[in-house]
Design a protein around this motif. Sequence first.
Motif, PDB file in Angstrom:
ATOM      1  N   LEU A  31       5.254  10.959   1.828  1.00 21.21           N
ATOM      2  CA  LEU A  31       5.424   9.685   2.527  1.00 21.21           C
ATOM      3  C   LEU A  31       6.753   9.586   3.260  1.00 21.21           C
ATOM      4  CD1 LEU A  31       3.951   7.226  -0.167  1.00 21.21           C
ATOM      5  CD2 LEU A  31       2.798   8.275   1.783  1.00 21.21           C
ATOM      6  N   GLY A  32       7.615  10.588   3.081  1.00 23.59           N
ATOM      7  CA  GLY A  32       8.896  10.587   3.776  1.00 23.59           C
ATOM      8  C   GLY A  32       9.887   9.592   3.225  1.00 23.59           C
ATOM      9  N   VAL A  56       0.566   5.962   4.270  1.00 26.97           N
ATOM     10  CA  VAL A  56      -0.403   6.041   3.167  1.00 26.97           C
ATOM     11  C   VAL A  56      -1.824   6.114   3.723  1.00 26.97           C
ATOM     12  CG1 VAL A  56      -1.349   4.869   1.141  1.00 26.97           C
ATOM     13  CG2 VAL A  56       1.115   4.830   1.552  1.00 26.97           C
ATOM     14  N   ALA A  57      -2.123   5.281   4.718  1.00 25.00           N
ATOM     15  CA  ALA A  57      -3.463   5.277   5.313  1.00 25.00           C
ATOM     16  C   ALA A  57      -3.776   6.608   5.984  1.00 25.00           C
ATOM     17  CB  ALA A  57      -3.591   4.130   6.315  1.00 25.00           C
ATOM     18  N   ARG A  58      -2.749   7.256   6.564  1.00 23.63           N
ATOM     19  CA  ARG A  58      -2.969   8.533   7.234  1.00 23.63           C
ATOM     20  C   ARG A  58      -3.123   9.674   6.219  1.00 23.63           C
ATOM     21  NH1 ARG A  58       1.128   8.433  10.309  1.00 23.63           N
ATOM     22  NH2 ARG A  58       2.508   9.733   9.061  1.00 23.63           N
ATOM     23  N   GLN A  65      -8.629   2.494   1.545  1.00 27.54           N
ATOM     24  CA  GLN A  65      -9.634   1.435   1.660  1.00 27.54           C
ATOM     25  C   GLN A  65      -9.702   0.571   0.405  1.00 27.54           C
ATOM     26  OE1 GLN A  65     -13.500   2.482   3.240  1.00 27.54           O
ATOM     27  NE2 GLN A  65     -12.698   4.393   4.027  1.00 27.54           N
ATOM     28  N   ASP A  66      -9.324   1.148  -0.742  1.00 25.34           N
ATOM     29  CA  ASP A  66      -9.412   0.414  -2.001  1.00 25.34           C
ATOM     30  C   ASP A  66      -8.141  -0.362  -2.325  1.00 25.34           C
ATOM     31  OD1 ASP A  66     -11.962   1.367  -2.383  1.00 25.34           O
ATOM     32  OD2 ASP A  66     -11.298   3.138  -3.487  1.00 25.34           O
ATOM     33  N   PHE A  67      -7.126  -0.250  -1.470  1.00 23.26           N
ATOM     34  CA  PHE A  67      -5.891  -0.999  -1.715  1.00 23.26           C
ATOM     35  C   PHE A  67      -6.114  -2.485  -1.454  1.00 23.26           C
ATOM     36  CE2 PHE A  67      -3.942   2.836  -2.407  1.00 23.26           C
ATOM     37  CZ  PHE A  67      -2.552   2.802  -2.416  1.00 23.26           C
ATOM     38  N   ARG A  68      -5.415  -3.303  -2.221  1.00 24.19           N
ATOM     39  CA  ARG A  68      -5.482  -4.746  -2.011  1.00 24.19           C
ATOM     40  C   ARG A  68      -4.738  -5.077  -0.716  1.00 24.19           C
ATOM     41  NH1 ARG A  68      -2.722  -5.799  -6.043  1.00 24.19           N
ATOM     42  NH2 ARG A  68      -0.713  -6.218  -5.092  1.00 24.19           N
ATOM     43  N   LEU A  77      -5.465  -2.089  10.204  1.00 25.16           N
ATOM     44  CA  LEU A  77      -6.088  -0.802   9.902  1.00 25.16           C
ATOM     45  C   LEU A  77      -7.153  -0.447  10.941  1.00 25.16           C
ATOM     46  CD1 LEU A  77      -6.524   1.617   8.030  1.00 25.16           C
ATOM     47  CD2 LEU A  77      -8.098   0.212   6.698  1.00 25.16           C
ATOM     48  N   THR A  78      -8.040  -1.385  11.249  1.00 25.74           N
ATOM     49  CA  THR A  78      -9.085  -1.097  12.240  1.00 25.74           C
ATOM     50  C   THR A  78      -8.485  -0.887  13.624  1.00 25.74           C
ATOM     51  OG1 THR A  78      -9.442  -3.490  12.552  1.00 25.74           O
ATOM     52  CG2 THR A  78     -10.855  -2.366  10.966  1.00 25.74           C
ATOM     53  N   LEU A  79      -7.419  -1.635  13.946  1.00 27.69           N
ATOM     54  CA  LEU A  79      -6.733  -1.443  15.229  1.00 27.69           C
ATOM     55  C   LEU A  79      -6.099  -0.061  15.272  1.00 27.69           C
ATOM     56  CD1 LEU A  79      -5.834  -2.684  17.927  1.00 27.69           C
ATOM     57  CD2 LEU A  79      -3.842  -3.627  16.734  1.00 27.69           C
ATOM     58  N   ARG A  80      -5.507   0.362  14.165  1.00 29.12           N
ATOM     59  CA  ARG A  80      -4.884   1.690  14.088  1.00 29.12           C
ATOM     60  C   ARG A  80      -5.928   2.785  14.310  1.00 29.12           C
ATOM     61  NH1 ARG A  80      -3.373   1.419   9.108  1.00 29.12           N
ATOM     62  NH2 ARG A  80      -1.559   0.174   9.621  1.00 29.12           N
TER      63      ARG A  80
END
Length: 470
Positions: A31-32, A56-58, A65-68, A77-80
């Motif tokens: 994660l850097g 994290v998403a990448r 997807q399971d994160f709160r 997320l969908t925009l990304r």
Amino acid sequence: MSVRQRLFAGTQLKQLREKHELRQAELAAQLGISPSYLSQLEHDDRPLTAKLVERVARQFPLDWQDFRSDDTEQLALTLREALADPLFAAPFAPDAIARLAEQQPGFAKAFVALHASYRRTTQRLEMVDEALTLDADDDARLPWEEVRDWFHLSNNYVDLIDRSAESLAHSIAGPDGVASTEALRRHLEDAHAINVAIAPGEALRRYDPRARVLHVAAAQTGPSIRFQIAYHVAATSLSAAIREIAESARLKSDAARELLTIGLANYAAGALLMPYGVFRRSARDCRHDVDRLALLYQTSFEQTCHRLSTMQREGERGLPIFFCRVDMAGNITKRHSATRFQFARFGGACPLWVVHEAAAIPDRILVQVAETPDGLRYISIAKGLVKSSGRFDRTPRRFAVALGCEVQHAAEFVYADGIDLLSERAATPIGVSCRICPRLDCDQRAYPPSDQQIAVDLFRRGVIPYEMKT
């Protein structure tokens, strides 16, 4: 302006690290960030920043997807995902995407919808390819082609049917969702007063409404017998939901509507045998190993691959994959892509794609790294299958199924193990079909692309008998 809710996700981060058997220092490096910073995040002493959400998403797209998260995070997320399209040459900063989702949610939603429309338009290139091949327009599509396109443009997911089948599976088999052949037979008998007779017969499945007996041919494999019974369970128990969807579908003929009804019942049978929630978890646990899933759910290789292609429930999506079935002549008889991968609608698919080789080599999984003209790379597997006719004087059915995902999801796809995904020479350049493929230097080209003019030289011959005018 609304105040953005800070995202504390310490428990999920720790569970993610433990699931992948990573030490704090190892996850921090991915994660850097420093191990001490990660420790603070895991103890909810600090929230995730937009940049960390992006990382994290990448790094863990399915786990993310399971994160709160709140609605703003989901929109970001969908925009990304939309902005990750190769159409956009320069990457967008995570902070900029987060601010856009927070401060201009209306514009962000409109952009995501516009990109989805662009994707659908791209998919319709397949229909243009068909029209060029057959000299036919959209109105000339046959009923089964209409139904195939209906499922394709529905993203191969039917929410009402899927959730109804999942609920039915739990009532038949309990929380684990794996309904045995005997459990399915008991359900038909107890709920519908229908008996099942497994005996030799010409038809794979035949229902006698007067005697209330479902006849299933005994010559089939165990998974096929189980699927035939599940089909009748679904068609009988979920008839109202199936009829509602079929009647509301925009189809041009009654024949297409009847075929859609059968297709929805087949879909429901697959969802009944492999209920969404438990199947999605199993698929992730075994990294989408089709053979392991088939053993666990008592299904065939093809049935399991097909079900993996339907994991498109909003908020609980599975691995974005493409799936197809190809016969010995190269005709694509089933197809779906939750990725940016495109299929030729009929024969004429790229000869460099491994699925054609697999059709001639049954019961062996072939793996290929394929690169499409847009620069995207995919891990693609293909397996040749043979379905016995049960008789010497009838030729067995031979075909191949293909399954694949983008290389960014390789960690979730067991078939990518041991492949150097970064090697330039690892990827095979493939296209959709010769008619719309822009690769002008391909030695396997069957005919020129439809948007190019050819130049013929009587005194020069290359590997292909023409060149493109520049």
